[in-house]
Design a protein around this motif. Structure first.
Motif, short mmCIF file in Angstrom:
data_model
loop_
_atom_site.label_atom_id
_atom_site.label_comp_id
_atom_site.label_asym_id
_atom_site.label_seq_id
_atom_site.Cartn_x
_atom_site.Cartn_y
_atom_site.Cartn_z
N ALA A 1 73.49 37.56 25.64
CA ALA A 1 74.53 36.83 26.37
C ALA A 1 74.44 35.34 26.09
O ALA A 1 75.46 34.66 25.89
CB ALA A 1 74.40 37.11 27.87
N ALA A 2 73.21 34.84 26.05
CA ALA A 2 73.01 33.41 25.78
C ALA A 2 73.51 33.06 24.37
O ALA A 2 74.13 32.02 24.16
CB ALA A 2 71.54 33.05 25.91
N PHE A 3 73.26 33.99 23.43
CA PHE A 3 73.74 33.79 22.07
C PHE A 3 75.27 33.67 22.04
O PHE A 3 75.84 32.75 21.44
CB PHE A 3 73.28 34.95 21.18
N ASP A 4 75.96 34.61 22.71
CA ASP A 4 77.43 34.60 22.73
C ASP A 4 77.97 33.29 23.32
O ASP A 4 78.90 32.69 22.79
CB ASP A 4 77.97 35.79 23.54
N ALA A 5 77.35 32.86 24.43
CA ALA A 5 77.82 31.64 25.10
C ALA A 5 77.65 30.44 24.18
O ALA A 5 78.55 29.59 24.06
CB ALA A 5 77.04 31.44 26.40
N ARG A 6 76.51 30.42 23.49
CA ARG A 6 76.24 29.29 22.59
C ARG A 6 77.25 29.29 21.43
O ARG A 6 77.75 28.23 21.03
CB ARG A 6 74.81 29.44 22.05
N ALA B 1 69.79 39.40 28.14
CA ALA B 1 69.90 37.98 28.50
C ALA B 1 70.01 37.12 27.24
O ALA B 1 70.84 36.20 27.17
CB ALA B 1 68.70 37.55 29.33
N LEU B 2 69.20 37.44 26.22
CA LEU B 2 69.24 36.65 24.98
C LEU B 2 70.58 36.85 24.26
O LEU B 2 71.15 35.91 23.72
CB LEU B 2 68.07 37.05 24.07
N ILE C 1 58.39 35.22 26.03
CA ILE C 1 59.29 35.42 24.87
C ILE C 1 60.69 34.94 25.23
O ILE C 1 61.34 34.22 24.47
CB ILE C 1 59.32 36.90 24.46
N GLU C 2 61.13 35.30 26.45
CA GLU C 2 62.48 34.93 26.87
C GLU C 2 62.63 33.41 26.98
O GLU C 2 63.55 32.82 26.41
CB GLU C 2 62.82 35.58 28.22
N SER C 3 61.70 32.77 27.67
CA SER C 3 61.89 31.34 27.88
C SER C 3 61.75 30.55 26.58
O SER C 3 62.48 29.58 26.36
CB SER C 3 60.94 30.80 28.96
N GLU C 4 60.86 31.02 25.68
CA GLU C 4 60.74 30.32 24.40
C GLU C 4 62.02 30.44 23.58
O GLU C 4 62.49 29.47 22.97
CB GLU C 4 59.54 30.85 23.61
N ALA C 5 62.60 31.64 23.61
CA ALA C 5 63.84 31.85 22.85
C ALA C 5 64.96 30.98 23.41
O ALA C 5 65.71 30.34 22.65
CB ALA C 5 64.24 33.32 22.88
#
Ligand code: PHE
Length: 354
Positions: free
Chosen positions: A78-83, A75-76, A15-19
């Motif tokens: 944080a990745a969203f915020d960075a994006r 993790a998702l 799920i994590e890597s696909e997202a």
């Protein structure tokens, strides 16, 4: 058993890597919002349904699954915020290169307020008085007849009351008990301060608005400020008053400005004086503003024994001096203002000059 456990953990990893993979392809804020719903949405995202199934797992697998699930969620996010930040930056750069922004354009002017000239003058007076050891003491605007007049040695019906055209709030000039006035001067603050501080020595100023029932003219207003000064102690003499007033005028007007002290009369001081400063407009020649070439800025004198007694000080042991000055008058002399009505007319063309 352990087999199923690791299978479930692998599912979270997938799920994590696909997202994250999907996120890498996101190139607009709209797409980013859609990604958020699809991968972090509480209802239909794979992560949400995986976490929902926690209850169906064997008990011993639940802690590890829950822990991993939360890690993936964080993790998702944080990745969203960075994006999101990266997209904002990219957008800004696009607009800059496209010339949509002119960074060299001057900004909008910020409107700055300023101090009212009367307030400025008061502050200047406070500063000079503070250097001479006088503290600010506040007294009330609505006074009893007793404090405004009687305790200052002005009984009911005394002709001296004519010096102060009075606004009565309650009762009238017959000064029955309960009569309230708008203070006509700051002198009632003298007695209030003395009663609070006796038998200690006093060195105070009492600033505030005073009110008089007057015909308004270029020289007379129905409201204006006064700054009362009061010093009470042992061995205070007329020369101390003289020195204080002269030093005050030198600091406010400079050493060169002509002043004079004239004999006068006030019921609450004995002896009494008034201080004049040379008119700023005609420089002593006499004009329509001043009449005589001089403008009065204060009344003063040695505190009358009766007033000392009313304040709780024995006049055989204590003495004092007092003054009452008009800051608007002082500002007029200092800045060459010719109409006292300008102070409260609220006309910006006047106020902005200070
Ligand atoms: N209270 C007086 C006035 O309003 C001024 C004054 C104050 C005179 C203190 C003497 C001492 O005119």
């Amino acid at each position: 058993m352990a087999e199923t456990g690791s299978l479930e953990l692998e599912r979270l990893g997938r799920i994590e890597s696909e997202a994250l993979e999907a996120l890498a392809a996101v190139d607009s804020t709209t797409a980013l919002e859609a990604w958020k719903v699809a991968h972090l949405g509480r209802k239909s995202s794979p992560l949400a349904s995986a976490l929902d199934s926690l209850g169906t797992l064997p008990k011993e697998q639940r802690p590890a699954f829950g822990k991993r699930g939360n890690e993936v969620k964080r993790a998702l996010e944080a990745a969203f915020d960075a994006r999101a930040e990266a997209l904002r930056q990219a957008e800004l750069e696009r607009e800059l290169t496209a010339g949509a922004f002119d960074v060299t354009q001057p900004g909008r002017p910020v409107v700055r307020g300023g101090l009212h000239p009367a307030r400025r003058m008061l502050r200047e007076i406070f500063a000079v008085c503070a250097e001479m050891g006088f503290q600010v003491y506040r007294s009330r605007d609505v006074e009893s007849d007793e404090y405004n007049f009687q305790l200052l040695n002005i009984p009911p019906h005394h002709p001296a009351r004519d010096m102060w055209s009075t606004f009565y709030i309650q009762g009238d000039e017959r000064a029955a008990e309960g009569t309230l006035v708008l203070r006509t001067h700051t002198s009632p603050g003298q007695v209030r301060a003395m009663r609070e501080m006796a038998p200690n020595p006093i060195r105070i100023i009492v600033p505030g608005m005073v009110y008089r029932y007057e015909q308004v003219s270029a020289r007379k207003e129905i409201q204006f400020h006064q700054v009362e000064g009061l010093a009470v102690g042992r061995n205070i003499r007329m020369t101390d008053l003289n020195g204080t007033l002269v030093e005050f005028t030198r600091r406010i007007f400079g050493a060169e400005r002509p002043y004079r002290l004239r004999c006068s009369h006030f019921p609450f001081t004995e002896p009494s004086v008034e201080m004049d400063i040379e008119c700023a407009v005609c420089h002593g020649a006499g004009c329509s503003i001043c009449g005589s070439g001089w403008l009065e800025i204060l009344g003063a004198g040695m505190v009358h024994p009766t007033v000392l007694r009313n304040g709780g000080y024995d006049p055989n042991t204590f003495s004092g001096f007092a003054w009452g000055m008009g800051p608007e008058r002082i500002a007029m002399l200092k800045y060459g203002i010719t109409d006292i009505r300008d102070f409260w007319a609220n006309d910006l063309r006047f106020l902005e000059q200070f």
